[in-house]
Scaffold this motif. Structure first.
Motif, PDB file in Angstrom:
ATOM      1  N   THR A   1      -8.525   3.057   1.548  1.00 21.34           N
ATOM      2  CA  THR A   1      -8.255   2.444   2.843  1.00 21.34           C
ATOM      3  C   THR A   1      -6.770   2.131   2.979  1.00 21.34           C
ATOM      4  O   THR A   1      -6.153   2.381   4.019  1.00 21.34           O
ATOM      5  CB  THR A   1      -9.090   1.163   3.018  1.00 21.34           C
TER       6      THR A   1
ATOM      7  N   LYS B  86     -12.569   2.445  -2.954  1.00 18.78           N
ATOM      8  CA  LYS B  86     -12.705   2.575  -1.502  1.00 18.78           C
ATOM      9  C   LYS B  86     -11.619   1.746  -0.808  1.00 18.78           C
ATOM     10  O   LYS B  86     -11.043   2.160   0.198  1.00 18.78           O
ATOM     11  CB  LYS B  86     -14.092   2.112  -1.048  1.00 18.78           C
TER      12      LYS B  86
ATOM     13  N   GLU C 243      -4.888   5.338   3.615  1.00 22.10           N
ATOM     14  CA  GLU C 243      -4.985   5.774   5.009  1.00 22.10           C
ATOM     15  C   GLU C 243      -4.067   4.937   5.898  1.00 22.10           C
ATOM     16  O   GLU C 243      -3.391   5.460   6.791  1.00 22.10           O
ATOM     17  CB  GLU C 243      -6.436   5.635   5.474  1.00 22.10           C
TER      18      GLU C 243
ATOM     19  N   TYR D 101      -6.903  -2.521   8.798  1.00 20.52           N
ATOM     20  CA  TYR D 101      -7.177  -1.765   7.573  1.00 20.52           C
ATOM     21  C   TYR D 101      -7.142  -2.672   6.349  1.00 20.52           C
ATOM     22  O   TYR D 101      -7.942  -2.523   5.420  1.00 20.52           O
ATOM     23  CB  TYR D 101      -6.169  -0.621   7.421  1.00 20.52           C
TER      24      TYR D 101
ATOM     25  N   ALA E  99     -10.108  -3.218   3.631  1.00 20.87           N
ATOM     26  CA  ALA E  99      -9.892  -3.112   2.185  1.00 20.87           C
ATOM     27  C   ALA E  99     -10.354  -4.386   1.470  1.00 20.87           C
ATOM     28  O   ALA E  99     -10.969  -4.327   0.390  1.00 20.87           O
ATOM     29  CB  ALA E  99      -8.419  -2.854   1.896  1.00 20.87           C
TER      30      ALA E  99
END
Length: 474
Positions: free
Chosen positions: A372, A368, A375, A343, A347
């Motif tokens: 990320t 965005k 999440e 992740y 990113a």
């Protein structure tokens, strides 16, 4: 014990036992009938007249009779193989080593180690100078009794001091994937004494054990003697790439694909070629083409993941964001269980792309990246502290004047986790100071002097030499 191991290892001995001589009349007959038998595998009725005709003309020739039996063995017709081995022995009055070896192979196929060894021992008795019987005897006994296997090879060493017996021992280890032991055994014989197959195994064992620098001299010896042998060019590419000699690795890649005999290129060949193009020339298009070629071949699942990763990384390095994101998502799908680092990489891809777009579009891509990280924090609570730090740094860059306080909640979350740790490492303490510094500056911008000073006091407690805090604590 698997028969395939007996026969595979035994086959390696052919380089010792078959002299390179001009084809004689017997050999022409053998080649012709062997071709007939192999091309009609499983269909004996269709060729029995041809076989019978050859038999009639050679019924007193044990060499031809044994070769017919060998051909039947190779198409898994052990009944006919046994018949012709026995016919050869009858003609030779029970003393013909090649026929005994064939009978031993037939027993080995049935996993009958004892009877196979007995036949190989009789072959040795018939021809003590022929290494094949010794090696096959050792092959069938190496699991049952390694001591007997090694003792048999020691017997061969006395009969044939010209043969690299230690290399034979090394093949046992190599076949069992005991690569370190194979290397040590191969070292006991001079390189000049090793045949092409042994040099290949010796170098390959170094690759599988990560001993790339030690493997290069073996490859160089192999190239000197067999310049068009694909495995040496392949290993030269592998070793040099792993050692950072990218230009030299690319030379070997070109040799592999343009100057090697009978190359059957594997996915690894194309993969390494792509790595070489990327490392030596920054040729990302060429690398991507090679990676995709490899991906289209039969590749183990774990290696497919690495291939897809290499493709997205090459697209990213090239600056092709759309394809990089596409293949990154393919990578996550193939992996199935992405990590916190995966992740973070996603990113960072968004962040890198934000640097390449017009100013008006930057923040949407940075957000965005922010999403990320969010999440990832939800998925990996064990990594929440560091992920919050990364998210905070990202938002601190977006909100440089701290007017929106975008980084504040993430620095606070990280600080709460770190402050509660009794056994913080030095690196964690440095990150905690980072959190308090940001929060100190943030409350200074908000003109909340009391809260501002509370954070700078914490900075000073953790880092007494910090002079930045002094301006807020006067």
């Amino acid at each position: 014990m698997k028969a395939i191991k007996y026969l595979f290892i035994g086959a390696l001995m052919l380089v010792f036992s078959v002299p390179a001589v001009a084809q004689d009349e017997d050999q022409a007959t053998i080649n012709a009938i062997t071709k007939v038998i192999k091309e009609n595998r499983g269909g004996f009725d269709a060729i029995k007249d041809q076989v019978k005709d050859v038999y009639k003309k050679n019924k007193k020739n044990p060499k031809v009779l044994t070769a017919i039996g060998v051909a039947f063995k190779e198409v898994k017709d052990t009944a006919n193989a046994r018949e012709y081995a026995n016919l050869a022995l009858k003609v030779a009055k029970n003393h013909y080593a090649p026929a005994r070896i064939l009978l031993g192979d037939i027993e080995a196929i049935a996993d009958n180690a004892g009877p196979a060894a007995s036949q190989y021992q009789m072959a040795i008795d018939d021809d003590p100078k022929n290494p094949e019987g010794y090696f096959k005897y050792a092959s069938v006994y190496r699991k049952v009794s390694p001591r007997l296997a090694v003792a048999k090879l020691d017997e061969l060493a006395k009969q044939r001091p010209d043969i690299a017996v230690n290399a034979m021992k090394a093949r046992f280890w190599f076949d069992d994937k005991e690569f370190d032991k194979a290397i040590e055994a191969y070292k006991m014989d001079p390189l000049a004494k090793l045949d092409r197959g042994d040099l290949t195994n010796f170098a390959t064992a170094h690759y599988f054990t990560g001993k790339h620098a030690d493997g290069l001299p073996i490859v160089e010896e192999g190239i000197k003697r067999f310049p068009r042998h694909a495995p040496f060019n392949r290993l030269g590419m592998f070793f040099n790439y792993e050692l950072g000699n990218h230009e030299k690795a690319l030379d070997f890649a070109n040799r592999l694909f343009t100057a090697s005999d009978s190359l059957k290129a594997s996915w690894m060949d194309h993969f390494y070629h792509g790595l070489c193009l990327q490392g030596a020339r920054n040729d990302y298009d060429g690398a991507i083409d090679k990676f995709k070629t490899a991906l289209g071949m039969e590749v183990p699942a774990t290696n497919r993941i690495s291939l897809i990763q290499s493709i997205y990384q090459a697209y990213s390095a090239k600056g092709d964001f759309d394809n990089a994101i596409k293949f990154y998502n393919d990578y996550l799908t193939a992996k199935g269980n992405p990590t916190a680092n995966d992740y973070n990489s996603l990113a960072r891809m968004y962040t890198k792309h934000a640097d390449e777009v017009p100013e008006a579009e930057k923040e949407q891509w940075l957000m965005k990246a922010d999403a990320t990280y969010g999440e990832a924090i939800a998925k990996f609570p064990a990594n929440a502290e560091y992920l919050n730090i990364l998210r905070a740094r990202l938002n601190a860059g977006i909100d440089a004047d701290m007017s929106r306080g975008l980084a504040k909640p993430y620095y606070e979350a990280a600080a709460n986790i770190l402050a509660a740790k009794a056994d913080r490492s030095a690196a964690e303490t440095t990150r905690l100071v980072e959190c308090y510094r940001y929060l100190g500056w943030y409350y200074n911008e908000k003109a909340d002097k009391a809260t501002c000073q509370s954070y700078w006091r914490k900075v000073k407690e953790l880092d007494p030499a910090n002079t930045e805090a002094d301006q807020f604590l006067q």
